[in-house]
Design an enzyme around this catalytic site. Structure first.
Site, PDB file in Angstrom:
ATOM      1  CB  SER A  57      -1.512  -6.978  12.620  1.00 23.38           C
ATOM      2  OG  SER A  57      -2.005  -6.168  11.580  1.00 23.38           O
ATOM      3  CG  HIS A 282       0.880  -7.248   8.190  1.00 22.30           C
ATOM      4  ND1 HIS A 282      -0.146  -7.579   7.339  1.00 22.30           N
ATOM      5  CD2 HIS A 282       0.302  -6.963   9.374  1.00 22.30           C
ATOM      6  CE1 HIS A 282      -1.292  -7.490   7.979  1.00 22.30           C
ATOM      7  NE2 HIS A 282      -1.046  -7.108   9.217  1.00 22.30           N
TER       8      HIS A 282
END
Length: 302
Positions: A57, A282
């Protein structure tokens, strides 16, 4: 693995539910290439560079938008991930198979229905491979972020996650993750023998020691614990790259001062609380640009 590592894995499963496919980050030398072996991208016949982008990811750009048109929704593959940015900067012909939640095993087997093994994208005509992988293996990141985030409520000024996990993440990095990454890099080299291969390290998610609850819901004493394990992971990835003779793009120095505790506009990481996309811990768009810069820095000048 020892019984403690099995318990580590079992406890980490619950963290996946809370953490939205999480991962982590960096040590070694600034944007350094541990090896310059291999041909320059596009050097085989002078045609357009054939780039393949692999990984999890962090590589897919999960949490940034827009998504790549017609890409699998489960992969959350962003059109501004660092592989996409590299291709756009240089006019490379890109095949992007990065996918949220990928382990190194996802290089070899279908991750979701309709999502082929990532290694299938490689071949003798591949000139450049960009990638990031390893943080999901042994459920490392989902444990360090999810489990440590939950543990903070019991002792916010202490180190409850470190007390619970001890050295089990370190053991998983050395006995599971490093061998898996090294094997993957060797297999990528075999599938794409003429390619320049660049594996990026993970940027820092937390500061070296200071907490910033509630933005990052990790106890005071566990912030440094998470960071140390990020450093161990990146060191393992760097050593794997060196063993295979591929290039490691390190983020450790560049990412200092850009962790999730920093204010918007400075941070390269989406926070645990207040993330505009709903995805946490992230890289944001600035983080993906920084990753692209790090990869660019270790590529030969075109």
């Amino acid at each position: 693995m020892v019984d403690g590592t099995r318990r580590f894995r079992s406890g980490a499963i619950a963290a996946v539910i809370v953490a939205v496919v999480v991962l982590l980050a960096g040590t070694a030398w600034l944007w350094s290439s541990v090896s310059t072996d291999g041909p320059e991208p596009g050097a085989v016949d002078g045609s357009a560079v054939e780039q393949v982008h692999l990984g999890d990811s962090f590589a897919a750009g999960t949490g940034t938008s827009p998504l790549v048109e017609d890409s699998p929704f489960t992969c959350q593959r962003s059109s501004v991930n660092f592989g996409q940015l590299i291709a756009k900067r240089h006019g490379y012909r890109l095949t992007d198979v990065s996918c949220a939640g990928a382990w190194t095993k996802s290089l070899y087997e279908a991750q979701y229905q309709g999502v082929a093994p990532q290694l299938d994208a490689l071949g003798p005509g591949t000139d450049l491979v960009t990638m990031m992988i390893g943080g999901n293996d042994a459920t490392l990141y989902s444990t360090l972020v999810g489990a440590c985030g939950r543990a903070a409520g019991s002792d916010p000024s202490g180190a409850p996650c470190r007390a619970e996990l001890g050295d089990r993440p370190e053991q998983a990095i050395s006995t599971e993750i490093r061998p898996a990454v090294e094997r993957a890099l060797r297999d990528i080299r075999n599938r794409a023998p003429h390619a320049r291969i660049v594996i990026a390290g993970y940027p820092w998610l937390t500061p070296a020691s200071e907490s910033c609850r509630p933005t990052v819901q990790i106890a005071d004493g566990d912030v440094s614990y998470v960071r140390r394990n990020q450093a161990r992971l990146n060191s393992a990835i760097s050593l794997s790259a060196k063993a295979v003779g591929v290039t490691f793009a390190d983020m450790s120095w560049a990412a200092n001062g850009h962790d999730a505790c920093q204010p918007r506009g400075t941070s390269w990481i989406l926070p645990m609380v207040g993330s505009p996309s709903g995805v946490t811990m992230h890289p944001n768009e600035a983080g993906q640009r920084a990753l692209a810069d790090a990869v660019d820095a270790v590529l030969p000048a075109s």
